[in-house]
Scaffold this motif. Structure first.
Motif, mmCIF file in Angstrom:
data_model
loop_
_atom_site.group_PDB
_atom_site.id
_atom_site.type_symbol
_atom_site.label_atom_id
_atom_site.label_comp_id
_atom_site.label_asym_id
_atom_site.label_seq_id
_atom_site.Cartn_x
_atom_site.Cartn_y
_atom_site.Cartn_z
ATOM 1 N N GLY A 237 0.811 -1.201 0.000
ATOM 2 C CA GLY A 237 0.000 0.000 0.000
ATOM 3 C C GLY A 237 0.847 1.254 0.000
ATOM 4 O O GLY A 237 2.074 1.186 -0.102
ATOM 5 N N GLN A 238 0.208 2.396 0.090
ATOM 6 C CA GLN A 238 0.992 3.626 0.042
ATOM 7 C C GLN A 238 0.547 4.674 1.036
ATOM 8 O O GLN A 238 -0.600 4.712 1.469
ATOM 9 C CB GLN A 238 1.009 4.195 -1.368
ATOM 10 N N ILE A 239 1.512 5.514 1.417
ATOM 11 C CA ILE A 239 1.235 6.702 2.205
ATOM 12 C C ILE A 239 1.649 7.877 1.346
ATOM 13 O O ILE A 239 2.796 7.956 0.903
ATOM 14 C CB ILE A 239 2.055 6.734 3.506
ATOM 15 N N LEU A 240 0.716 8.777 1.084
ATOM 16 C CA LEU A 240 1.042 9.939 0.259
ATOM 17 C C LEU A 240 1.057 11.179 1.125
ATOM 18 O O LEU A 240 0.055 11.520 1.761
ATOM 19 C CB LEU A 240 0.005 10.094 -0.855
ATOM 20 N N LEU A 241 2.225 11.819 1.192
ATOM 21 C CA LEU A 241 2.314 13.087 1.893
ATOM 22 C C LEU A 241 2.442 14.157 0.827
ATOM 23 O O LEU A 241 3.419 14.185 0.083
ATOM 24 C CB LEU A 241 3.537 13.089 2.812
ATOM 25 N N ASP A 242 1.455 15.018 0.703
ATOM 26 C CA ASP A 242 1.409 16.018 -0.364
ATOM 27 C C ASP A 242 1.597 15.368 -1.734
ATOM 28 O O ASP A 242 2.279 15.908 -2.602
ATOM 29 C CB ASP A 242 2.514 17.067 -0.177
ATOM 30 N N GLY A 243 1.045 14.193 -1.897
ATOM 31 C CA GLY A 243 1.097 13.549 -3.206
ATOM 32 C C GLY A 243 2.343 12.737 -3.482
ATOM 33 O O GLY A 243 2.437 12.099 -4.520
ATOM 34 N N SER A 244 3.320 12.739 -2.582
ATOM 35 C CA SER A 244 4.498 11.913 -2.855
ATOM 36 C C SER A 244 4.551 10.740 -1.872
ATOM 37 O O SER A 244 4.177 10.871 -0.712
ATOM 38 C CB SER A 244 5.774 12.755 -2.762
ATOM 39 N N ASN A 245 5.032 9.621 -2.373
ATOM 40 C CA ASN A 245 5.025 8.408 -1.558
ATOM 41 C C ASN A 245 6.118 8.432 -0.504
ATOM 42 O O ASN A 245 7.268 8.742 -0.808
ATOM 43 C CB ASN A 245 5.247 7.188 -2.458
ATOM 44 N N ILE A 246 5.762 8.093 0.725
ATOM 45 C CA ILE A 246 6.803 8.025 1.750
ATOM 46 C C ILE A 246 6.790 6.678 2.475
ATOM 47 O O ILE A 246 7.570 6.463 3.389
ATOM 48 C CB ILE A 246 6.665 9.154 2.801
ATOM 49 N N GLU A 247 5.911 5.756 2.026
ATOM 50 C CA GLU A 247 5.745 4.541 2.840
ATOM 51 C C GLU A 247 6.974 3.649 2.853
ATOM 52 O O GLU A 247 7.169 2.883 3.772
ATOM 53 C CB GLU A 247 4.506 3.758 2.389
ATOM 54 N N GLN A 248 7.827 3.763 1.824
ATOM 55 C CA GLN A 248 9.002 2.895 1.793
ATOM 56 C C GLN A 248 10.280 3.638 2.202
ATOM 57 O O GLN A 248 11.360 3.094 2.125
ATOM 58 C CB GLN A 248 9.187 2.290 0.395
ATOM 59 N N THR A 249 10.135 4.908 2.617
ATOM 60 C CA THR A 249 11.321 5.677 2.976
ATOM 61 C C THR A 249 11.504 5.642 4.486
ATOM 62 O O THR A 249 10.701 6.205 5.214
ATOM 63 C CB THR A 249 11.150 7.150 2.550
ATOM 64 N N PRO A 250 12.532 4.971 4.963
ATOM 65 C CA PRO A 250 12.770 4.995 6.396
ATOM 66 C C PRO A 250 13.230 6.385 6.824
ATOM 67 O O PRO A 250 13.660 7.188 5.985
ATOM 68 C CB PRO A 250 13.882 3.963 6.599
ATOM 69 N N ILE A 251 13.171 6.647 8.106
ATOM 70 C CA ILE A 251 13.401 8.009 8.577
ATOM 71 C C ILE A 251 14.791 8.535 8.221
ATOM 72 O O ILE A 251 14.956 9.714 7.939
ATOM 73 C CB ILE A 251 13.127 8.100 10.093
ATOM 74 N N GLU A 252 15.793 7.646 8.155
ATOM 75 C CA GLU A 252 17.141 8.120 7.840
ATOM 76 C C GLU A 252 17.187 8.677 6.419
ATOM 77 O O GLU A 252 17.990 9.545 6.104
ATOM 78 C CB GLU A 252 18.176 6.998 7.943
ATOM 79 N N ALA A 253 16.323 8.120 5.539
ATOM 80 C CA ALA A 253 16.373 8.528 4.139
ATOM 81 C C ALA A 253 15.457 9.711 3.848
ATOM 82 O O ALA A 253 15.447 10.230 2.752
ATOM 83 C CB ALA A 253 15.996 7.350 3.250
ATOM 84 N N ARG A 254 14.692 10.142 4.832
ATOM 85 C CA ARG A 254 13.781 11.257 4.575
ATOM 86 C C ARG A 254 14.535 12.573 4.687
ATOM 87 O O ARG A 254 15.463 12.704 5.489
ATOM 88 C CB ARG A 254 12.642 11.243 5.596
#
Lengths: 479, 695
Positions: B423-440
């Motif tokens: 599935g996906q999490i969209l923050l302002d339209g961009s996907n963040i569900e596979q980005t761990p916090i270090e990569a954000r």
């Protein structure tokens, strides 16, 4: 000159001492028996204050207290009269007088600390616990003795010079033909090379006081730097490091020591390589500590790193570099000092043996603390793991670590004694307590006196450290 | 051994009791001039905030105050005998035999190395000297009474094999083994989930009636006391401030503190825009810093200098009511029925554009059966199952559910501490569900922040408050230099209404509410746009809760933040949220506007939750729905509908569909989603759980 007796003119205190000691022993015995037999007090109702002052239990408790105070009083009387009468009060008087700088330092320290104890945090709270105070006094006694001894203040003779005619002489033996200005007695007798036992004990305390805490600090650096990531990351890293720690702990320590000083092994440079690795940990520790804190502000970061790491790196190079040995990498200009190979081995073995235990403690504490919300808060604001470990976890693990630090200095002291006892590491003429005990041991059945003073010194220092750790633990748990 | 002879006066009579604790520095009075009487068969509630001395009273009754505590005045009479004059042997007989106590943490009251049966049998064997067989029979009987399934198996198991709710039932059973005449319950349900709590409370009430036991019920929850007790005693800062029957105290209160307390809890009539909660100003006084005269004086609206702080104030009877007393010098002058001064009415904020969108989010964990070698079978824990919702700017979305429902996992995935399985999490339209916090990147991290539950854990105890906020600013790259950041930190302290001097304080010098404010300041330090508040007020005292909630609302209004409010407390959810999402075992079972969720048709689980939440309002009538059993483990979820094991509507679904199939998400009206097999006709029949009685 006449030989000195133990108590000289203050011999009248001896029966008093016996009496008070006997009273203390008896009251403690009675107290133990009674507390096993009688039921617990129920000190809860309004009349509790009066109730507490009656009943056999309370009588015995106060008896113990008074007997203890009496013993302390008599001991003080010995010391004060001894201070005044000097050698007229026999060996005890002379010893009391010789330790004068230590007494002054102790009294000053305690007076200042007790006056300011509410402002001094945990250190101040220590002065609310009698146990902690006794421990601290014992420890500081030896620290001051070592310190003043290093300036040749307390000793009566040179610890290495031999005076003919005083071989294995009993305590209080006068010098056969004293020169002008020379102390006229061997206060605690002479050893089998006719050296002054008292002066050697005092000098030995400096050896212990300078090596034990330093070696313990190194052990802590290694243990902390490895224990934090093991606990924090867990998984394979933890399994590997824990296995390594267990391996070292399972290795017979004495064998390890013998191996480390074997000439063939020394020739391969093994101790030096180990030193190179173990002594690198403080560098890593401080480097990571500063970098994780300031990495968002590069300028500050570089400044701090330079200020801390450059001196440390120079120390490190001087420490591990030795001319002509396998590890001769640094340019001459950077090699400020050499430490004797023996001392290096002592350091390496102490750090090597102690760090796995520190590792385990730190790992356990980290496992606990990493579940806290403030660690999660740090994670959710994108902090790097090392910042979390060193600035969020470590400061909150400090309580148990401080206590363990005190205990571990004690263990290290004993370990130093053990090493000295086996004649490992330190040079043979070194006055450290372990070597002295070992030398005294050889003639123990005939001459008891050369081995007893260093043994008692070791005992009282370690006891003091344990009591200090107890006091700290007790006080840190209170509000 | 015999019980004390029959006695028909009050079971427990506490008269002018004062208890102090003695520390190194000073004597700390914990309880002062406290009187209460418990009649046979009566249940008396003891209500107050933490630190008001209610547990100390209980320990005083048990004569178990530890080394430092001492009763410095007054008497405690149990069946007419002064407990202070009883010998240690007699006291031992009374404890556990005549007076039994139930504590908050059930696992701490049970011996983990002993089978339940043995622990239960011990009680009558020690106190009454009866034989093993008889004791076993008694244990079986009592375990049946506390409505545990399969009593014989229960007796033969160890405490850790039972769930929290079952453990607490066993503790209650143990307390009842010797048929005590007085039962002291110290926050017996605080550690339990709401639906389990409701069942345990129901049980305690019934057992009290069946055994005729008197009860002293200690709680901070007014709603619970309303449901369980006949009389109530409100405590504040070591003193009883009001005492009387439930009806008198709840509807005809005669003390300003009681009044303020009721105004600060979210009753169904409260509304965040029209009728905001009225927080009690100021802080609870520390035991050694109590003001002269009335302890509540400095926080009281009716305070009158010269009268209220003149001297000790005594309990006074309220004329006309039965055994109703209050500790207020002005209670006859105050107009208790005056309407609450409504502060400025705030405009309802309009939700803006969608900032966060979850689409079919799944999070599974694989748990290895053998942790050491990683081999063997792996089990899959489905922590989140097909989570879909949208959250808009300046909207409050409440996520409701009990422990194990997957709300914390969801928060972790959103924050990036875990990555999603599907599935996906969209923050302002961009996907963040596979980005761990270090990569954000820093903006994403500072945009999504979190407020934590436990105020005592949320701040690093060895760093000053200011330093912790500045650190967050450093990490979020805010401010040019140290002076900038310091200035910003001080502004943040202003934002959460803390004095600037707090910057140099250590967290231990702050109260729970103040710490939570610092936590909020830290979360908003990077200009967060989405804030996940994980039960931010549940660990705070009632009077502080209102203030912290209001603060959150106000910041949200000004900053147009999206607030994801995780909670199990439906009262506060109803008060502050715009939309509500109800979760059960990783599934979203209901999602809709607050009004839609709180009125029928309900999802059966929502219905039960609503019924379980205690409400401190005598005019509210609730339908009684008690869920059987416990929440199933996420390791081993039931087949079909996750709620089918406890659902009371299951029989209404034809063909046993609930056992076979996970129900589809159905949209009822205006985006009201529900995950249930029940037909529209059945849903139509549902009646409101909470009704306000006709005036």
């Amino acid at each position: 000159m006449d030989p000195l007796s133990w108590t000289g003119q203050i011999a009248f205190l001896n029966p008093l001492m016996m009496l008070t000691l006997a009273a203390l022993g008896l009251s403690i015995l009675a107290w133990m028996v009674l507390s096993a037999v009688l039921p617990e007090n129920r000190a809860i109702n309004s009349g509790a204050a009066e109730m507490m002052a009656s009943g056999p239990r309370d009588w015995v408790a106060s008896a113990v207290r008074y007997a203890f105070l009496a013993v302390i009083g008599v001991v003080l009387a010995y010391l004060i009269l001894g201070l005044i009468l000097d050698t007229k009060a026999g060996i005890i008087g002379a010893l009391a007088r010789q330790f004068l700088p230590v007494w002054i330092a102790l009294v000053l320290l305690f007076a200042i600390s007790i006056n300011l104890k509410r402002k001094l945090g945990l250190y101040g709270k220590l002065f609310d616990s009698p146990i902690g105070m006794i421990g601290f006094a014992l420890v500081m006694f030896w620290v001051f003795t070592g310190f003043f001894g290093a300036f040749d203040m307390i000793i009566t003779h040179d610890p290495l010079s031999q005076l003919s005619g005083l071989k294995n002489k009993v305590p209080g033996t006068p010098l056969p033909n004293p020169e002008e200005g020379q102390f006229a007695w061997y206060l605690l007798g002479g050893d089998n090379l006719a050296r002054d036992v008292f002066s050697r004990m005092v000098k030995g305390s400096w050896e212990v006081v300078k090596i034990a805490p330093l070696a313990t600090i190194f052990a802590f650096m290694v243990g902390i730097t490895l224990g934090l990531p093991a606990g924090y990351f867990g998984g394979r890293l933890d399994t590997f490091l824990s296995f390594l720690a267990n391996l070292i702990l399972a290795f017979p320590v004495i064998l390890l020591f013998y191996l480390l000083v074997t000439p063939e092994i020394v020739a391969t440079g093994l101790p030096q390589y180990m030193a190179a690795i173990l002594f690198a940990f403080p560098l890593i520790f401080f480097g990571v500590l500063i970098n994780s804190r300031f990495h968002t502000q590069p300028q500050k970061n570089y400044l701090w790193l330079a200020v801390v790491l450059i001196p440390l790196a120079m120390l490190y190079l001087s420490l591990i570099n030795e001319k002509g040995s396998v590890l001769d990498i640094a340019p001459r200009a950077l090699d400020f000092f050499d430490i004797p190979g023996g001392i290096l081995v002592v350091f390496v073995s102490v750090v090597f043996v102690n760090s796995p235990t520190v590792f385990r403690i730190v790992r356990g504490l980290t496992l606990d603390i990493k579940t806290r919300d403030y660690v999660a808060a740090a994670q959710t604001r994108g902090e790097r793991p090392w910042y979390i470990m060193l600035w969020e976890v470590l400061p909150n693990a400090r309580g148990p670590l401080i206590v363990d630090f005190c205990l571990r200095i004690g263990y290290t002291t004993i370990l130093l004694g053990t090493l000295g006892f086996f004649g490992l590491g330190l040079p043979p003429e070194s006055p450290d307590w372990g070597s002295t005990i070992n030398e005294g041991r050889k003639l123990l059945s005939i001459y008891l006196h050369p081995a007893i003073p260093p043994a008692m010194a070791l005992l009282s220092l370690v006891l003091g450290l344990n009591l200090l750790a107890d006091g700290l633990r007790e006080e840190s748990l209170k509000d | 051994m015999n019980k004390l002879a029959d006695y028909d006066g009050p079971i427990l009579e506490i008269d002018k009791l004062s208890i102090s604790f003695f520390t190194r520095l000073r004597e700390i009075p914990a309880v002062m001039d406290f009187s209460v009487a418990v009649q046979p068969g009566e249940a008396v509630g003891l209500v107050g905030e933490s630190g008001c001395g209610k547990s100390t009273v209980a320990l005083g009754v048990m004569q178990d105050l530890g080394k430092n505590g001492r009763i410095v005045g007054g008497t405690i009479k149990f069946k007419g005998r002064d407990l202070a004059e009883i010998s240690a042997d007699e006291l031992r007989d009374i404890r556990g035999n005549e007076i039994a106590m139930i504590y908050q943490e059930p696992m701490a009251s049970l011996n983990p190395a002993m089978k339940i049966g043995k622990q239960l049998m011990e009680v009558p064997m020690i106190h009454e000297g009866i034989g093993e067989k008889e004791a076993y029979q008694r244990a079986l009987e009592v375990v049946t009474d506390v409505r545990l399934p399969d009593p014989e198996r229960m007796l033969n198991s160890y405490p850790h094999q039972l769930s929290g709710g079952q453990q607490q039932r066993i503790v209650i059973a143990m307390a009842l083994m010797s048929k005590p005449s007085l039962l002291i319950l110290d926050e017996p349900t605080t550690a339990l989930d709401v639906t389990v709590e409701a069942a345990v409370v129901e049980l305690v009430k019934d057992l009290g009636k069946k055994y005729g036991t008197s009860m002293l019920f200690i709680s901070h929850n007014l709603g619970l006391v309303l449901e369980t007790c006949d009389r109530v005693c409100v405590m504040y800062s070591g003193e009883a401030v009001e005492r009387g029957s439930i009806a008198d105290v709840f509807d005809d209160m005669q003390h300003p503190y009681t009044q303020a307390l009721f105004r600060s809890i979210p009753l169904p009539s409260a509304d965040k825009n029209a009728h905001p909660l009225v927080a009690i100003p100021g802080n609870f006084p520390l035991p050694h810093e109590r003001p002269p005269g009335c302890n509540f004086g400095p926080r009281c609206d009716y305070f009158e200098a010269g009268r209220c702080d003149a001297g000790d104030i005594l309990m006074e009877n309220v004329p006309g009511n039965d055994r109703h007393a209050t500790r207020c010098v002005k209670f006859k002058e105050i107009d208790w029925n005056a309407p609450v001064e409504v502060g400025e009415e705030k405009e309802k904020t309009k939700p803006g554009k969608v900032v966060l969108k979850m689409d079919n989010l799944k999070k599974y964990y694989e748990v290895a059966a053998n942790a050491l070698f990683g081999g063997g079978e792996t089990k899959v824990v489905k922590a989140n199952e097909t989570l879909s919702f949208e959250a808009r700017e300046s909207e409050t979305l409440a996520i409701v559910g009990e422990s194990g429902c997957g709300k914390s996992t969801f928060a972790k995935v959103l924050m990036g501490l875990e990555t999603a399985t599907e599935g996906q999490i969209l923050l302002d339209g961009s996907n963040i569900e596979q980005t761990p916090i270090e990569a954000r990147d820093t903006t994403t991290v500072s945009d999504v922040q979190m407020v934590f539950q436990n105020p005592f854990d949320t701040l690093n105890p060895s760093m000053t408050v200011g330093r912790q906020i500045i650190r967050a600013l450093e990490v979020f790259d805010i401010g040019e230099n140290d002076r900038d950041r310091k200035q910003r930190m001080l502004e943040l302290l202003d934002l959460v209404k803390l004095p600037r001097a707090f910057a140099d304080r250590m967290p231990r010098q702050l109260s729970g509410g103040q710490k939570q404010r610092v936590g909020i300041a830290r979360a908003f330090s990077g200009g967060a746009r989405i804030v996940v508040a994980d039960e931010p007020v549940s660990a705070l005292d009632v009077s502080v809760q209102a203030a912290v909630t209001d603060l959150l609302m106000e910041i949200q209004r000004n900053e147009k933040t999206t607030l994801l409010f995780i909670s199990h407390d439906l009262s506060i959810v109803r008060y502050l949220s715009d939309r509500v999402m109800v979760m059960y075992l990783g599934h979203v079972v209901e999602l809709g506007d607050t009004d839609q969720v709180f009125s029928p048709p309900y999802h059966p689980y929502t219905e039960a939750l609503l019924s379980a939440v205690p409400i401190a309002d005598t005019s509210i009538q609730k339908e009684h729905i008690v869920l059987e059993g416990d929440i199933p483990s996420a390791m081993n979820p039931p087949s079909g509908c996750p709620f089918q094991t406890r659902c009371r509507w299951k029989s209404e679904v034809p063909g046993g569909l609930c056992d076979i199939e996970v129900p589809p998400v159905r949209t009822l009206q205006d985006g009201h989603q529900i995950k249930c097999h029940l037909s529209d006709a059945v849903l139509e029949q549902m009646t409101p759980v909470i009704k306000t009685a006709a005036e």
